[in-house]
Design an enzyme around this catalytic site. Structure first.
Site, mmCIF file in Angstrom:
data_model
loop_
_atom_site.group_PDB
_atom_site.id
_atom_site.type_symbol
_atom_site.label_atom_id
_atom_site.label_comp_id
_atom_site.label_asym_id
_atom_site.label_seq_id
_atom_site.Cartn_x
_atom_site.Cartn_y
_atom_site.Cartn_z
ATOM 1 C CE LYS A 118 -0.419 -0.305 5.071
ATOM 2 N NZ LYS A 118 -1.009 -0.674 6.072
ATOM 3 C CE1 TYR A 123 13.182 31.658 7.004
ATOM 4 C CE2 TYR A 123 13.224 29.359 6.574
ATOM 5 C CZ TYR A 123 13.188 30.736 5.886
ATOM 6 O OH TYR A 123 12.917 31.020 4.753
HETATM 7 C C1 LIG Z 1 -0.461 -1.921 6.851
HETATM 8 C C2 LIG Z 1 -0.995 -2.956 7.273
HETATM 9 C C3 LIG Z 1 -0.222 -4.356 7.293
HETATM 10 C C4 LIG Z 1 1.248 -4.176 7.171
HETATM 11 O O1 LIG Z 1 1.745 -3.811 8.383
HETATM 12 P P1 LIG Z 1 3.096 -3.675 8.712
HETATM 13 O O2 LIG Z 1 3.160 -3.531 10.326
HETATM 14 O O3 LIG Z 1 3.894 -2.786 8.051
HETATM 15 O O4 LIG Z 1 3.874 -5.160 8.508
HETATM 16 C C5 LIG Z 1 -0.996 -5.514 7.450
HETATM 17 N N1 LIG Z 1 -2.156 -5.559 7.634
HETATM 18 C C6 LIG Z 1 -3.074 -4.624 7.487
HETATM 19 C C7 LIG Z 1 -4.339 -4.524 7.685
HETATM 20 C C8 LIG Z 1 -2.520 -3.280 7.357
HETATM 21 O O5 LIG Z 1 -3.180 -2.154 7.291
#
Ligand SMILES: *Cc1c(COP(=O)(O)O)cnc(C)c1O
Length: 346
Positions: A35, A244
């Site tokens: 994702k 800054y």
């Molecule tokens: C993002 C996600 C994962 C992966 O999690 P990690 O901690 O990055 O391994 C797995 N399952 C769901 C439902 C997620 O949202």
């Protein structure tokens, strides 16, 4: 000017996947979560590298991301969508052959009405209270769902990065109570869950951050290197300030290098005065405030000033930098900006 360069080690990603795959038994299939553009690293290249390593199941957050994965991996792999079947998604789910993980009764009804013969999975809420069907809702529909033959039933752990947290066992118990005895593949573990041990593995695991070199997978091989070119250097006299707010003042006559990246590139202001830049294995402190496009670095102690300095490297991982910025490795990775030149290794 040479661009700030983000080097992504595809062999390290493949290696991390293999290590996680080896952490569960042969009966468990290890998937990959890609994702958010593969956690910011470039979904097409990452998917192809993972596929070559043996991945046959991918997970994304939303249907449009699934289309990009489908284009990268071809027809064979299964692609699951965590947000399920959202209104308007049916044509895309059908066209890209994506499997929505249905999250409530309304999504189940929508899916059965619009895409009756199209594969689906079910996401259950076992205590995180974020996504998924609650127990009573699932039990009311369980016979209809099982009659339609779900491709997967999954849930997600809220505290898997804390092995001793009592919620892990509570969620495992809730998941088993809802699904034991059903003829269906099951999935509970992301990276943290894989490390909790075999009772959390079930049929399919869903590692994300561990593939990309982040905690809680402490044995992960680092995946990213971020190298920032020096635009100019100047002498700063003792007592003069830099940046800054005149926030940093030289305690000695100093040499300060100005580098080409800033908070618009995901190097957030909170790391100002705390992070290091690296000239090979010599650390140089980030001084003054982080600007939108620029960082200032104390390079007084270097004999030679290199053309670029690293802010992510084997000596300063995404989790080290996250600690210095008061955040987590996931946020450092997914924040890495579009201005970097991305170079793939492997
Ligand atoms: C993002 C996600 C994962 C992966 O999690 P990690 O901690 O990055 O391994 C797995 N399952 C769901 C439902 C997620 O949202």
């Amino acid at each position: 000017m040479t661009a700030a360069t983000l080097t992504i080690d595809l062999d390290a990603i493949a290696r991390n996947w293999t290590l996680l795959d080896d952490s569960s038994d042969k009966a468990t299939t290890t998937g990959a979560v890609v994702k958010a553009n593969a956690y910011g690293l470039g979904v097409a290249r990452v998917v192809q590298a993972l596929q070559a390593a043996g991945v046959r199941i991918f997970f994304v957050a939303e249907a449009r991301e699934g289309l990009a994965v489908r284009r990268a991996c071809g027809d064979e792999a299964e692609i699951f969508v965590f947000s399920g079947h959202m209104a308007g998604d049916a044509p895309l789910l059908a066209r890209a052959n994506l499997i929505p993980l249905l999250n409530d009764a309304a999504q189940v009804a929508r899916h059965f009405e619009l895409l009756a013969d199209h594969p689906f999975g079910i996401q259950l809420d076992t205590g995180m209270n974020r996504l998924g069907m609650e127990r009573a809702e699932f039990l009311a529909l369980r016979d209809d769902i099982m009659a339609a033959g779900p491709a997967l039933i999954m849930s997600h752990l809220a505290c898997a990065d804390e092995p001793d947290h009592p919620q892990n066992a509570a969620q495992l118990h809730a998941f088993r109570e809802m699904t034991d005895g059903l003829e269906v593949r099951r999935s509970l573990a992301a990276t943290g869950g894989i490390l909790l041990g075999p009772e959390y593995h079930f049929d399919v695991t869903r590692p994300g951050i561990g593939l990309y070199g982040g905690l809680p997978f402490a044995d992960a091989r680092p995946v990213v290197n971020l190298s920032l070119p020096v635009i100019q250097t100047r002498e700063v006299r003792q007592g003069e300030s830099v940046g800054y707010g005149a926030d940093w003042r030289a305690e000695r006559d100093s040499i300060v290098a100005t580098l080409a990246a800033g908070y618009a590139d995901g190097l957030i202001r909170a790391m100002g005065g705390r992070a290091m830049l690296w000239a090979d294995d010599t650390p140089c402190p980030l001084v003054g405030r982080v600007s939108m496009d620029l960082l200032t670095v104390d390079v007084t102690d270097l004999d030679d000033i290199p053309a670029s300095l690293d802010i992510l490297c084997d000596l300063q991982t995404i989790d080290d930098l996250a600690d210095m910025a008061g955040t987590i490795g996931y946020e450092i990775l997914t924040g890495l900006g579009p201005r970097y030149k991305r170079v793939y290794k492997g």
